[in-house]
Each structure stands twice: as C-alpha cells, then as structure tokens.
Design a protein around this motif. Structure first.
Motif, PDB file in Angstrom:
ATOM      1  N   ASN A   1      35.229  36.917  37.755  1.00 48.72           N
ATOM      2  CA  ASN A   1      36.476  36.224  37.409  1.00 48.72           C
ATOM      3  C   ASN A   1      37.702  36.891  38.005  1.00 48.72           C
ATOM      4  O   ASN A   1      38.724  36.251  38.233  1.00 48.72           O
ATOM      5  N   HIS A   2      37.639  38.200  38.248  1.00 48.76           N
ATOM      6  CA  HIS A   2      38.844  38.918  38.680  1.00 48.76           C
ATOM      7  C   HIS A   2      39.105  38.672  40.171  1.00 48.76           C
ATOM      8  O   HIS A   2      38.191  38.833  40.987  1.00 48.76           O
ATOM      9  N   PRO A   3      40.335  38.302  40.532  1.00 47.83           N
ATOM     10  CA  PRO A   3      40.640  37.980  41.940  1.00 47.83           C
ATOM     11  C   PRO A   3      40.414  39.161  42.891  1.00 47.83           C
ATOM     12  O   PRO A   3      40.128  38.951  44.064  1.00 47.83           O
TER      13      PRO A   3
ATOM     14  N   PRO B   1      40.005  41.050  22.843  1.00 39.80           N
ATOM     15  CA  PRO B   1      41.276  40.518  23.356  1.00 39.80           C
ATOM     16  C   PRO B   1      41.943  41.469  24.341  1.00 39.80           C
ATOM     17  O   PRO B   1      42.974  42.058  24.042  1.00 39.80           O
ATOM     18  N   SER B   2      41.342  41.609  25.521  1.00 35.65           N
ATOM     19  CA  SER B   2      41.911  42.537  26.510  1.00 35.65           C
ATOM     20  C   SER B   2      43.314  42.098  26.904  1.00 35.65           C
ATOM     21  O   SER B   2      43.583  40.903  27.043  1.00 35.65           O
ATOM     22  N   LYS B   3      44.201  43.069  27.101  1.00 33.76           N
ATOM     23  CA  LYS B   3      45.562  42.684  27.500  1.00 33.76           C
ATOM     24  C   LYS B   3      45.691  42.627  29.021  1.00 33.76           C
ATOM     25  O   LYS B   3      46.756  42.366  29.568  1.00 33.76           O
ATOM     26  N   TYR B   4      44.556  42.850  29.737  1.00 38.22           N
ATOM     27  CA  TYR B   4      44.632  42.894  31.203  1.00 38.22           C
ATOM     28  C   TYR B   4      44.146  41.621  31.880  1.00 38.22           C
ATOM     29  O   TYR B   4      44.090  41.542  33.105  1.00 38.22           O
TER      30      TYR B   4
ATOM     31  N   ASP C   1      40.655  43.028  51.893  1.00 37.14           N
ATOM     32  CA  ASP C   1      39.663  43.288  50.834  1.00 37.14           C
ATOM     33  C   ASP C   1      40.007  44.583  50.106  1.00 37.14           C
ATOM     34  O   ASP C   1      40.008  44.675  48.890  1.00 37.14           O
ATOM     35  N   ARG C   2      40.264  45.611  50.901  1.00 40.76           N
ATOM     36  CA  ARG C   2      40.491  46.936  50.321  1.00 40.76           C
ATOM     37  C   ARG C   2      41.723  46.936  49.435  1.00 40.76           C
ATOM     38  O   ARG C   2      41.748  47.506  48.351  1.00 40.76           O
ATOM     39  N   LYS C   3      42.751  46.229  49.905  1.00 37.73           N
ATOM     40  CA  LYS C   3      43.989  46.176  49.113  1.00 37.73           C
ATOM     41  C   LYS C   3      43.740  45.471  47.791  1.00 37.73           C
ATOM     42  O   LYS C   3      44.108  45.963  46.716  1.00 37.73           O
ATOM     43  N   GLU C   4      43.045  44.335  47.831  1.00 35.94           N
ATOM     44  CA  GLU C   4      42.702  43.582  46.608  1.00 35.94           C
ATOM     45  C   GLU C   4      41.850  44.444  45.686  1.00 35.94           C
ATOM     46  O   GLU C   4      42.020  44.451  44.469  1.00 35.94           O
ATOM     47  N   TYR C   5      40.916  45.169  46.296  1.00 32.40           N
ATOM     48  CA  TYR C   5      39.971  45.934  45.487  1.00 32.40           C
ATOM     49  C   TYR C   5      40.673  47.063  44.730  1.00 32.40           C
ATOM     50  O   TYR C   5      40.261  47.437  43.637  1.00 32.40           O
ATOM     51  N   GLU C   6      41.765  47.569  45.293  1.00 38.23           N
ATOM     52  CA  GLU C   6      42.518  48.603  44.573  1.00 38.23           C
ATOM     53  C   GLU C   6      43.016  48.050  43.236  1.00 38.23           C
ATOM     54  O   GLU C   6      42.949  48.722  42.206  1.00 38.23           O
ATOM     55  N   ASP C   7      43.483  46.800  43.248  1.00 38.87           N
ATOM     56  CA  ASP C   7      43.910  46.172  41.980  1.00 38.87           C
ATOM     57  C   ASP C   7      42.726  46.087  41.021  1.00 38.87           C
ATOM     58  O   ASP C   7      42.839  46.344  39.823  1.00 38.87           O
ATOM     59  N   PHE C   8      41.559  45.742  41.578  1.00 36.62           N
ATOM     60  CA  PHE C   8      40.363  45.592  40.728  1.00 36.62           C
ATOM     61  C   PHE C   8      39.963  46.936  40.121  1.00 36.62           C
ATOM     62  O   PHE C   8      39.603  47.024  38.945  1.00 36.62           O
ATOM     63  N   LYS C   9      40.083  47.994  40.920  1.00 37.17           N
ATOM     64  CA  LYS C   9      39.738  49.334  40.404  1.00 37.17           C
ATOM     65  C   LYS C   9      40.672  49.706  39.244  1.00 37.17           C
ATOM     66  O   LYS C   9      40.231  50.188  38.200  1.00 37.17           O
TER      67      LYS C   9
END
Ligand SMILES: C[C@@H]1N[C@@H](c2nc3ccccc3[nH]2)[C@H](O)[C@@H]1O
Length: 450
Positions: A151-153, A109-112, A164-172
């Motif tokens: 699944n992760h945006p 049950p990840s909270k993220y 892309d780079r900005k989105e990827y920072e959220d993914f990191k």
C-alpha cells in the motif's frame, strides 16, 4: 571468519531471563487477521487457490477492489477476550499477532498512514484490544510486522533507478516510524516477528536495518527479534557471511520442522504452522489435508524434543469469529495439554538415541525425562537406548504415577520398556522414565568380532 559491521552481534544462545522464558514456552498461537478475511479466498464467485492473505496479488482480484475492502471491515463478532481465553485453554504461552501484513493494512490506528482500522467502519484499535486481552490471560504478546507493504507509495521490491531510491528512503522512514509507534503504544510487547524481508531492496539496507534493530531493542530491554529481520552487508539473511545467525532465534521453519538436532545448529528456533497445507489468513474453503489434533500434537512434541517452539496459526473470519475447525482443534489440543503439559513447558532435547515409538523430552530444571509415545509397537516393547553409565530404574505412566512399567535389560545400554495398554490407544501418551548414573557396566556384554 571475516570482520562484519552488520553481521551477527552475538554468538551462541542468549542467556538472559527474557530469552529463557521464550525458550520454555513450547506452544504458541499465531493470529493472521486483516481485510483479506473479507473475501476469504474468493472473488466474484471465483476460487483463489493461493494463500488467502495473498489474494491481492491474484490476477482475478482488481487492486482497486481489494484496496477498498477496508471500507466494509466491521467485524462485529470480534471478541478479544474470547480469543485469549480459547488460547489459554489450548495451552498457548505466547501469541504472535499480525499488526500489518504484506497488504499494508494496519490493525492499529497508525498515525503514519490512513490505511488503518481507524478509517474502517469498525474504527477501534484491534491490536490494543488483543494485547490487553492476552496480557490479562498471562499469554505473552509478540507483534508480527511485514516489511513488504503493497500500500505504501515508497515500497519497492527492488531499487533500479535513483527515483526508486529516493522513494524508498520515505518507505524506510515510514517503516521505522511504525515500529517505534507500535512499541510506544504496546510496551508490554515481548518481541517482534518480522516477515516479508526477502526483497532485494530491503536486503540492501543492512546498515539501516541493523541500526533500526538496535533502536527497537533500546526501547524495550530484552526485546526478542528473530533471524528473518535483516541481512548483513553482503546480502546474507538469517546467517551472516561467517555462517553466524543474526537475531535471537532462527525463523526459517515456516510450515516445516527440523528432522534432527544437527539441523538446528545449536540455535533457538520456532516453527510456525498452518492447519491446512498453506492458509494463514481466513479462506472459507480449505482444500486438501486439514491436520488433526494428533498430527499437531506430534508436531508440537517433535519441536520441543528438538529444543524449539511450535506456533499454531489461527485465521479468524471477516466477522471476527474463530472458525469451527480451529475451535475444535484448540479444544482437543487443550484437553491433551491439560494432562500432559509438563512434557512441553520448560522442556527440551534429551540426548538419547531417537526411537520409532516417539520422542523424548526432558525438563530443563528438574531433569525429569519423558517418553512421549505416538507409535505403539505391535510387541508392546518400547526400545530405549541410554548413554554409558546411565541405568533406567523406574518407568510409570504420567497419568498414573502409581503404575509400575517393567523395564527389561536386553543388551548393553539397551532396554525394553514393556507396556501393553489396557484399552486401545487413541491419543499420544507419556511414560516417565527415572534413571541413576551407574558406574561402568560389569562388561558382561561381549562385542562380536567381525
Ligand atoms: C508467516 C507467513 N509468511 C507469509 C509468506 N509470504 C510468502 C511468500 C512466498 C513464500 C512464502 C511466504 N510466506 C505468509 O503470508 C504468512 O504471513
């Protein structure tokens, strides 16, 4: 060699206690489980020829349909204690469990993210139940984690634009948060088995990944992470720009086994293996060759004979059952291990010349040497070549310590171990061979002049 900031941080094998334990496992179990087990390699009557856990990438599978499968995930037959008991009886010393595969669905049950087991009809924490059950059986737990997350945006396989780079920072940040969360929730975890780290986007994150690895290792001292986790600052994976392995063991042996001791470059390694040709997640219709227990036992012994671990994959179905084919193989391997486990646990490479009849293993503590026989010669004469100053004195069947097998010297440092089985040989068997260090031979063998 060149100076690297994010290359290998250690040369040679780890020598600490946790790694010694890892090195002596011999046999492990892989578990691939997730919502891909619901379609089980089929969709609307069509057969998916790829690996079942990749069905989301199939053109015949509507992404929307796949991404809603979790709403029907309710594996009522799931019994973590039963799975752990079966693994114990098979002889597995460790287990690697998929927490999140490439599809991004979390079995905890990840909270993220909302894409987790908590939002399924089943609701309960699957990883937690498995960790507790395997811990209770004394089987060490390792967590598989896919960097790829469809699944992760913010996930990207490559970074082409600034967006892309900005989105990827959220993914990191999300990736780091989930890994910290996993180690906080399951502190008995002994290591992480990373996968899906071949994307260009991730390969560019040498500094981030190096720092993340450092943070995770600080959370659990002795944590074991393989070579598939990160790339160095020049984009080199597994081995850095200087050819030095990054991580604690080599993770390149997926569905393949090294042939010779030179192939392992002095590193620890594991081989992860499927029972069919290439199915990790549950596929209801295995096509092609399904490996027998004799084949899997040979792969296990070959791995141990070359200083590696062998990890056999199980893919439970959408209900939470271990399928009959896997149950049968687990029992057959377990029956063989009941008798022969001492040639696997705590054993490794013996530097005697490999012979056709099978593999040598040696116990790293006691020095006890084993001949594990897979291919009986028509002559019944098992050829053994020993190093200089080594004389084989005694040979006996592991299963019958009072047996006394004839050893005939046939040449300098060369012998026949004469063994004629009373009954037809149906499973690999073990001969223990005892030696003494003898002084230089009397020189009664003459080298030919050519
Ligand atoms: C341990 C194995 N690694 C994953 C995987 N994905 C791949 C994509 C391309 C080539 C090989 C792959 N192995 C498989 O899905 C399984 O999890």
């Amino acid at each position: 060699s060149i100076t690297l900031k994010h290359g290998a941080h250690r040369l040679g094998k780890r020598t600490d206690k946790q790694m010694q334990t890892w090195r002596n496992y011999g046999l492990g179990q892989f578990i691939h489980w997730g919502v891909y087990a619901i379609p089980g390699g089929h969709w609307e009557g069509k057969y998916y020829p790829g690996a079942a856990e990749w069905i989301r990438s199939w053109k015949e599978m509507p992404k929307e349909a796949y991404d809603n499968l979790y709403k029907q995930f309710n594996p009522e037959k799931f019994n973590a204690r039963g799975w752990a008991k079966q693994a114990k009886e098979m002889g597995a010393k460790y287990v690697i469990i998929t927490t999140k595969h490439h599809d991004g669905f979390c079995l905890w049950p990840s909270k993220y993210t909302d894409y987790t087991i908590a939002k399924s009809p089943y609701k309960k924490d699957i990883i937690g139940q498995l960790v507790d059950a395997y811990d209770a059986e004394g089987i060490d737990v390792y967590l598989y984690f896919s960097i790829i997350d469809w699944n992760h945006p913010g996930y990207r396989s490559s970074l082409k634009t600034e967006a892309d780079r900005k989105e990827y920072e959220d993914f990191k940040t999300f990736t780091r948060n989930q890994l910290v969360e996993l180690l906080e929730r399951y502190p008995s975890t002994k290591g992480l088995w990373f996968d899906g780290s071949w994307d260009k986007a991730w390969i560019e994150q040498a500094e981030f990944a190096d720092e993340l690895g450092r943070e995770l290792r600080e959370m659990i001292p002795g944590l074991i992470i393989g070579s598939r986790f990160r790339a160095d600052e020049n984009g080199n994976r597994h081995f850095d720009t200087n050819g030095d392995m990054m991580g604690d063991y080599e993770q390149g042996w997926e569905r393949k086994i090294p042939e010779t001791i030179e192939d392992i470059h002095g590193n620890d390694w594991d081989c992860v293996m499927t029972i069919p040709e290439n199915q990790w997640g549950y596929h209801s219709d295995w096509k092609g060759h399904v490996k027998t227990s004799n084949e899997l036992i040979e792969m296990l012994v070959k791995s141990v004979s070359l200083d590696g671990n062998f990890v056999l994959n199980f893919g439970p179905d959408g209900e939470g059952n271990i399928r009959p084919e896997e149950t049968k193989l687990a029992a057959e391997i377990g029956a063989w291990m009941d008798v022969n486990k001492e040639v696997v646990y705590g054993c490794g490479y013996l530097d005697w010349k490999k012979q056709d009849w099978g593999y040598y293993t040696v116990n790293r503590e006691t020095g006890k040497k084993y001949m594990v026989v897979f291919n009986m010669p028509v002559s019944g004469a098992l050829r053994v070549k020993v190093p200089d100053n080594t004389r084989p004195d005694k040979a006996y069947l592991l299963e019958q310590p009072e047996s006394d097998i004839t050893i005939e010297e046939i040449h300098r440092n060369e012998y026949f171990v004469h063994y004629k089985p009373m009954t037809p040989v149906k499973k690999p068997f073990v001969i223990v061979i005892e030696t003494t260090e003898s002084d230089a031979d009397e020189g009664h063998y003459q080298k030919a002049k050519t």
